[in-house]
Design a protein around this motif. Structure first.
Motif, PDB file in Angstrom:
ATOM      1  N   UNK A  94       0.831  -1.211   0.000  1.00 32.58           N
ATOM      2  CA  UNK A  94       0.000   0.000   0.000  1.00 32.58           C
ATOM      3  C   UNK A  94       0.862   1.256   0.000  1.00 32.58           C
ATOM      4  N   UNK A  95       1.904   1.259   0.825  1.00 31.55           N
ATOM      5  CA  UNK A  95       2.767   2.439   0.923  1.00 31.55           C
ATOM      6  C   UNK A  95       3.529   2.699  -0.368  1.00 31.55           C
ATOM      7  N   UNK A  96       3.850   1.645  -1.102  1.00 30.29           N
ATOM      8  CA  UNK A  96       4.640   1.787  -2.326  1.00 30.29           C
ATOM      9  C   UNK A  96       3.803   2.205  -3.530  1.00 30.29           C
ATOM     10  N   UNK A  97       2.497   2.209  -3.380  1.00 27.11           N
ATOM     11  CA  UNK A  97       1.635   2.546  -4.512  1.00 27.11           C
ATOM     12  C   UNK A  97       1.912   3.960  -4.999  1.00 27.11           C
ATOM     13  N   UNK A  98       2.113   4.068  -6.287  1.00 28.42           N
ATOM     14  CA  UNK A  98       2.308   5.373  -6.901  1.00 28.42           C
ATOM     15  C   UNK A  98       0.998   5.931  -7.420  1.00 28.42           C
ATOM     16  N   UNK A  99      -0.069   5.180  -7.198  1.00 26.76           N
ATOM     17  CA  UNK A  99      -1.380   5.577  -7.712  1.00 26.76           C
ATOM     18  C   UNK A  99      -2.192   6.142  -6.565  1.00 26.76           C
ATOM     19  N   UNK A 100      -2.428   7.444  -6.543  1.00 23.04           N
ATOM     20  CA  UNK A 100      -3.124   8.052  -5.412  1.00 23.04           C
ATOM     21  C   UNK A 100      -4.506   7.465  -5.157  1.00 23.04           C
ATOM     22  N   UNK A 137       3.330 -15.049 -25.768  1.00 24.69           N
ATOM     23  CA  UNK A 137       3.412 -13.727 -25.150  1.00 24.69           C
ATOM     24  C   UNK A 137       3.720 -13.755 -23.668  1.00 24.69           C
ATOM     25  N   UNK A 138       4.407 -14.759 -23.202  1.00 29.70           N
ATOM     26  CA  UNK A 138       4.681 -14.793 -21.770  1.00 29.70           C
ATOM     27  C   UNK A 138       5.994 -14.121 -21.427  1.00 29.70           C
ATOM     28  N   UNK A 139       7.105 -14.652 -21.841  1.00 31.62           N
ATOM     29  CA  UNK A 139       8.374 -14.031 -21.501  1.00 31.62           C
ATOM     30  C   UNK A 139       9.054 -13.353 -22.687  1.00 31.62           C
ATOM     31  N   UNK A 140       8.927 -13.871 -23.904  1.00 35.66           N
ATOM     32  CA  UNK A 140       9.674 -13.241 -24.995  1.00 35.66           C
ATOM     33  C   UNK A 140       9.196 -11.839 -25.343  1.00 35.66           C
ATOM     34  N   UNK A 141       7.968 -11.495 -25.076  1.00 34.59           N
ATOM     35  CA  UNK A 141       7.392 -10.213 -25.462  1.00 34.59           C
ATOM     36  C   UNK A 141       7.529  -9.236 -24.293  1.00 34.59           C
ATOM     37  N   UNK A 142       8.490  -8.329 -24.390  1.00 35.73           N
ATOM     38  CA  UNK A 142       8.778  -7.399 -23.305  1.00 35.73           C
ATOM     39  C   UNK A 142       7.601  -6.466 -23.054  1.00 35.73           C
ATOM     40  N   UNK A 143       6.905  -6.041 -24.090  1.00 37.13           N
ATOM     41  CA  UNK A 143       5.758  -5.165 -23.919  1.00 37.13           C
ATOM     42  C   UNK A 143       4.675  -5.854 -23.101  1.00 37.13           C
ATOM     43  N   UNK A 144       4.347  -7.080 -23.457  1.00 40.86           N
ATOM     44  CA  UNK A 144       3.324  -7.825 -22.714  1.00 40.86           C
ATOM     45  C   UNK A 144       3.747  -8.038 -21.271  1.00 40.86           C
ATOM     46  N   UNK A 145       4.982  -8.414 -21.057  1.00 41.11           N
ATOM     47  CA  UNK A 145       5.489  -8.617 -19.700  1.00 41.11           C
ATOM     48  C   UNK A 145       5.389  -7.318 -18.897  1.00 41.11           C
ATOM     49  N   UNK A 146       5.806  -6.214 -19.492  1.00 37.96           N
ATOM     50  CA  UNK A 146       5.752  -4.930 -18.789  1.00 37.96           C
ATOM     51  C   UNK A 146       4.335  -4.522 -18.435  1.00 37.96           C
ATOM     52  N   UNK A 147       3.404  -4.706 -19.359  1.00 37.51           N
ATOM     53  CA  UNK A 147       2.013  -4.353 -19.089  1.00 37.51           C
ATOM     54  C   UNK A 147       1.427  -5.271 -18.023  1.00 37.51           C
ATOM     55  N   UNK A 176      -0.088  -4.081 -14.582  1.00 36.29           N
ATOM     56  CA  UNK A 176      -1.464  -4.430 -14.205  1.00 36.29           C
ATOM     57  C   UNK A 176      -1.507  -5.013 -12.800  1.00 36.29           C
ATOM     58  N   UNK A 177      -0.591  -5.924 -12.523  1.00 37.43           N
ATOM     59  CA  UNK A 177      -0.568  -6.563 -11.209  1.00 37.43           C
ATOM     60  C   UNK A 177      -0.207  -5.558 -10.118  1.00 37.43           C
ATOM     61  N   UNK A 178       0.865  -4.814 -10.341  1.00 36.35           N
ATOM     62  CA  UNK A 178       1.341  -3.928  -9.278  1.00 36.35           C
ATOM     63  C   UNK A 178       0.414  -2.741  -9.047  1.00 36.35           C
ATOM     64  N   UNK A 179      -0.296  -2.290 -10.070  1.00 36.79           N
ATOM     65  CA  UNK A 179      -1.257  -1.207  -9.842  1.00 36.79           C
ATOM     66  C   UNK A 179      -2.517  -1.727  -9.157  1.00 36.79           C
ATOM     67  N   UNK A 180      -2.822  -2.998  -9.320  1.00 35.12           N
ATOM     68  CA  UNK A 180      -4.024  -3.574  -8.707  1.00 35.12           C
ATOM     69  C   UNK A 180      -3.814  -3.964  -7.247  1.00 35.12           C
ATOM     70  N   UNK A 181      -2.628  -4.415  -6.913  1.00 34.93           N
ATOM     71  CA  UNK A 181      -2.401  -4.944  -5.553  1.00 34.93           C
ATOM     72  C   UNK A 181      -2.755  -3.977  -4.426  1.00 34.93           C
ATOM     73  N   UNK A 219       3.792 -14.789  -2.606  1.00 33.24           N
ATOM     74  CA  UNK A 219       3.914 -15.555  -3.861  1.00 33.24           C
ATOM     75  C   UNK A 219       3.916 -14.624  -5.070  1.00 33.24           C
ATOM     76  N   UNK A 220       3.073 -13.615  -5.034  1.00 34.09           N
ATOM     77  CA  UNK A 220       3.014 -12.665  -6.144  1.00 34.09           C
ATOM     78  C   UNK A 220       4.338 -11.916  -6.259  1.00 34.09           C
ATOM     79  N   UNK A 221       4.822 -11.417  -5.136  1.00 32.56           N
ATOM     80  CA  UNK A 221       6.096 -10.673  -5.156  1.00 32.56           C
ATOM     81  C   UNK A 221       7.212 -11.556  -5.680  1.00 32.56           C
ATOM     82  N   UNK A 222       7.252 -12.788  -5.231  1.00 37.45           N
ATOM     83  CA  UNK A 222       8.299 -13.714  -5.698  1.00 37.45           C
ATOM     84  C   UNK A 222       8.156 -13.975  -7.203  1.00 37.45           C
ATOM     85  N   UNK A 223       6.955 -14.111  -7.667  1.00 35.27           N
ATOM     86  CA  UNK A 223       6.709 -14.357  -9.100  1.00 35.27           C
ATOM     87  C   UNK A 223       7.187 -13.166  -9.943  1.00 35.27           C
TER      88      UNK A 223
END
Length: 167
Positions: free
Chosen positions: A14-20, A126-136, A140-145, A161-165
Motif C-alpha cells: 500500500x505504501x509503495x503505490x504510486x497511484x493516489x 506472449x509470456x516471456x519473450x514479449x517485453x511489452x506484454x510482460x511490462x504491461x 497491471x498486477x502492481x497497480x491492482x495490488x 507468492x506474487x512478489x516472488x513471481x
C-alpha cells in the motif's frame, strides 16, 4: 489461518503505490465499461476491445490459460496475457468492496502463477519473450495490488507468492 492485514508486506504494498486513487477511491474511475469487463471476468470470461469486442471464456475453477494459448492468435493472445482485467477487477472491488471481484482477481493470479511459474523457460507466445506484454502485465498486477490487499483473499502468503513471481 487468518493473518492480520496490518502485517509488513501488505502495508509495504500500500505504501509503495504510486497511484493516489489506490488509497482513496475516485468515482471517476468506475464507469460502465470497467464494470462490464469486471462482471464478465467474475464469470470466467475475459474481454477487451481490439478490432471490436473480444471475449473469451477461460473459466474460473480452474482458469484454462492453455486454451488461450491454443485458440488465440499471437496478438490477441498478448492482450489476454497482459492481464489488464486484474486492474479492472481491483477498481470495481475498491469502489464496491464486493469480495467477488477480489476473489476473481485472486483466482486469475493464482492460476496464472501455477500455470506459468516465473522460472519456466519461455512458454507461450506472449509470456516471456514479449517485453511489452510482460511490462504491461507487471504494471497491471502492481497497480491492482494496493487496491486488493485489504481483502482476506490477499493474505500475506499469497502476496509473498506474487512478489516472488514478479522478481
Amino acid at each position: 489461518i487468518t493473518m492480520s492485514k496490518n502485517t509488513d508486506l501488505s502495508r509495504s504494498i500500500k505504501d509503495a503505490s504510486l497511484i493516489p486513487y489506490a488509497a482513496t477511491p475516485d468515482e471517476r474511475q468506475l464507469n460502465d465499461e470497467i464494470l462490464r469487463h469486471a462482471d464478465l471476468a467474475v464469470r470466467g470470461v475475459l474481454s477487451f476491445f481490439y478490432n471490436g469486442n473480444q471475449e473469451f471464456d477461460v473459466g474460473r475453477d480452474p482458469v484454462d490459460w492453455k486454451k488461450v494459448e491454443v485458440l488465440c492468435s499471437g496478438e490477441i493472445q498478448c492482450f489476454y496475457f497482459r492481464m489488464q482485467f486484474i486492474h479492472q477487477l481491483a477498481v470495481v472491488y475498491m469502489h464496491t468492496r464486493d469480495t467477488q471481484y477480489a476473489a476473481a482477481a485472486r483466482d486469475y493470479l493464482d492460476s496464472f502463477m501455477a500455470t506459468y511459474p516465473a522460472n519456466l523457460p519461455e512458454s507461450g507466445v506472449c509470456l516471456k519473450p514479449d517485453v511489452l506484454t510482460l511490462g504491461i502485465r507487471i504494471a497491471s498486477w502492481t497497480s491492482a495490488l494496493p487496491m486488493l490487499v485489504d481483502d482476506p483473499a490477499f493474505d500475506e502468503s499469497f502476496l509473498a507468492r506474487i512478489v516472488e513471481h514478479l522478481r
